[in-house]
Design a protein around this motif. Structure first.
Motif, mmCIF file in Angstrom:
data_model
loop_
_atom_site.group_PDB
_atom_site.id
_atom_site.type_symbol
_atom_site.label_atom_id
_atom_site.label_comp_id
_atom_site.label_asym_id
_atom_site.label_seq_id
_atom_site.Cartn_x
_atom_site.Cartn_y
_atom_site.Cartn_z
ATOM 1 N N SER A 82 15.805 -33.105 -2.474
ATOM 2 C CA SER A 82 15.587 -31.952 -3.357
ATOM 3 C C SER A 82 16.150 -30.675 -2.738
ATOM 4 N N SER A 83 16.666 -30.777 -1.493
ATOM 5 C CA SER A 83 17.136 -29.536 -0.855
ATOM 6 C C SER A 83 18.595 -29.253 -1.200
ATOM 7 N N GLU A 84 18.861 -27.963 -1.379
ATOM 8 C CA GLU A 84 20.213 -27.543 -1.766
ATOM 9 C C GLU A 84 21.215 -27.806 -0.644
ATOM 10 N N GLU B 79 22.330 -31.333 -0.249
ATOM 11 C CA GLU B 79 23.442 -31.754 -1.121
ATOM 12 C C GLU B 79 24.766 -31.585 -0.373
ATOM 13 N N ASN B 80 24.904 -30.474 0.352
ATOM 14 C CA ASN B 80 26.127 -30.244 1.149
ATOM 15 C C ASN B 80 26.279 -31.293 2.239
#
Ligand SMILES: [Zn+2]
Ligand SMILES: [Zn+2]
Length: 447
Positions: free
Chosen positions: A89-91, A94-95
């Motif tokens: 769920s962490s932005e 995603e990276n």
């Protein structure tokens, strides 16, 4: 690190002192190979700062090149990135996942659930490898308490892993053996084991440091003299042959411009780098760390906890670092610095010096190593004796400070060799403020 540097400037920090475990210095040929090998992950880390595998690879190569303290920094960041990557769920996660790792599992056209599981497995494998390499690197810095902490951290994730259990056992043995050796000399100095500086690292200039940062030109000295002039009418910085092996005048020294009388005050200026661990008590000036007089306290309306002894100090703060700190909450750093536990408070106090230096650089808008006073001092920090190193003071503390300041800890400007260089500079030049030294609980520091 991928910029030109050669064998003659390569001075590994490992192997200088007899710490724990062996580090085998590579041959000249081996060095050339490792240097080439380092350039690849170094470039990749710069281009893909959130890809944990590149950090891990760079850490491994830095270790082989004899820089365990830098490898430790890369391994710490690798662990942080993996943590983000495992949080779907962490932005930032995603990276982490979007790069190589995700791509490699995508090829097989799997369902989202299976893809997620595969990504997690890959990250988990890398995490265990990172812990193992991290622990190995810490032996070369003798940071045994940190080794034990890392083993325990890893065991929470891999509770039954026999390799990590073995590492913990070895670490505990190393701890008791070394503690038994250190105890008599500590006792002779009236110190407890809690006050023992376990981790130690040699002070060496990193070979990829840009030449401009390794030399002081005429302009740098002129500007330093200009500042010195404003706070002393009898001192100046000049070339000196003192401390030089071949009698040349490559070094600089502080000289008297005129005869100085006994008890005469030769330097009268608060610098921008005095720190105290208890700013909120109102006892010490936030800028110069001198004891405040009751009826003579100056503050900013926006930051009332920063209290100053004079308008001069308030102006220095405003002109150098207040704007970078304004509105941010550093109470956790100050709480740690006031801790009753010696090891925690001493690490945190050093971190406050780091906070000041980094705030000066942020306000100036220049990379840390190019910012005075770091730039003035950076050319001269190599020393014969080792300096203390710990995961808390050298890695976790500075990274947390940068996060509170809103700086990306994965940005190249704040790479771990930059932070370590700042650390060398700060430790070699910082001194406790003599006037308030007796107030043990405060421990103000000034560069
Ligand atoms: Zn002051
Ligand atoms: Zn403010």
């Amino acid at each position: 690190m991928d910029l030109p540097w050669d064998y003659s400037t390569w001075k590994p920090t490992a192997g200088v002192f007899e710490w724990l475990g062996d580090w085998k210095k590579p041959s000249k040929k081996g060095f050339a190979k490792l240097k080439l090998q380092l350039a690849i992950p170094a470039r990749n880390v710069r281009d893909h700062p959130h890809e944990p595998r590149f950090r891990f690879e760079r850490g491994e190569t830095l270790y082989r090149l004899g820089y365990p303290e830098l490898a430790a920094g890369d391994f710490e960041k690798t662990l942080m990135l993996i943590e983000y990557g495992l949080d779907f769920s962490s932005e930032l996660g995603e990276n982490v996942r979007v790069l190589g790792i995700q791509e490699s599992v995508k090829k097989h056209e799997l369902s989202p659930e299976v893809t997620q599981q595969n990504v997690s497995d890959l990250l988990n494998n890398l995490r265990k490898k990172t812990y193992m390499e991290y622990i190995n690197a810490l032996y070369k810095i003798r940071a045994v308490p940190d080794i034990l902490t890392l083993c325990k951290e890893a065991l929470k994730i891999y509770p039954r892993d026999p390799e990590i259990r073995d590492l913990l056992e070895e670490g505990e043995e190393a701890y008791s053996e070394h503690a038994a050796e250190a105890r008599p000399s500590l006792a002779a100095q009236g110190m407890s084991l809690d006050q023992y500086a376990w981790g130690m690292v040699a002070t060496k200039s990193y070979p990829w440091t840009p030449p401009a940062l390794r030399t002081r030109d005429v302009e740098t000295i002129a500007s330093a003299n200009q500042i010195l002039d404003s706070c002393s009418d009898c001192l100046e910085i000049r070339h000196s042959s003192l401390g030089s092996r071949n009698g040349t005048t490559q070094s600089f020294g502080m000289f008297a411009k005129r005869d100085i009388k006994k008890n005469e005050k030769i330097l009268d200026s608060p610098s921008a780098t005095g720190t105290s661990n208890k700013p909120a008590t109102g006892q010490y000036c936030y800028n110069c760390a001198f004891t405040l007089k009751k009826n003579q306290v100056f503050t900013f309306t926006c930051c009332p906890t920063m209290k100053f002894c004079s308008e001069v100090c308030l102006e220095i703060a405003n002109g150098n670092y207040h704007k970078a700190l304004c509105g941010k909450d550093f109470s956790e750093l100050y709480q740690a610095a006031s801790s009753q536990t010696f090891s925690e408070s001493s690490k945190a106090r050093d971190n406050l010096v780091f906070l000041r230096l980094i705030a000066i650089s942020l306000q100036a808008g220049t990379p840390p190593l190019m910012t005075p006073p770091i730039a003035w001092l950076g050319a001269n920090y190599e020393a014969q004796s080792p300096i203390p190193w710990s995961r808390g003071a050298n890695i976790i503390g500075p990274l947390r400070t940068l996060q509170i300041l809103g700086v990306s800890i994965f940005a190249e400007d704040y790479d771990i060799w930059v932070l370590q260089t700042m650390w060398y500079v700060a430790l070699h030049t910082s001194q406790e403020n003599a006037d308030v030294k007796s107030e043990k609980e405060s421990c103000p520091k000034q560069l």
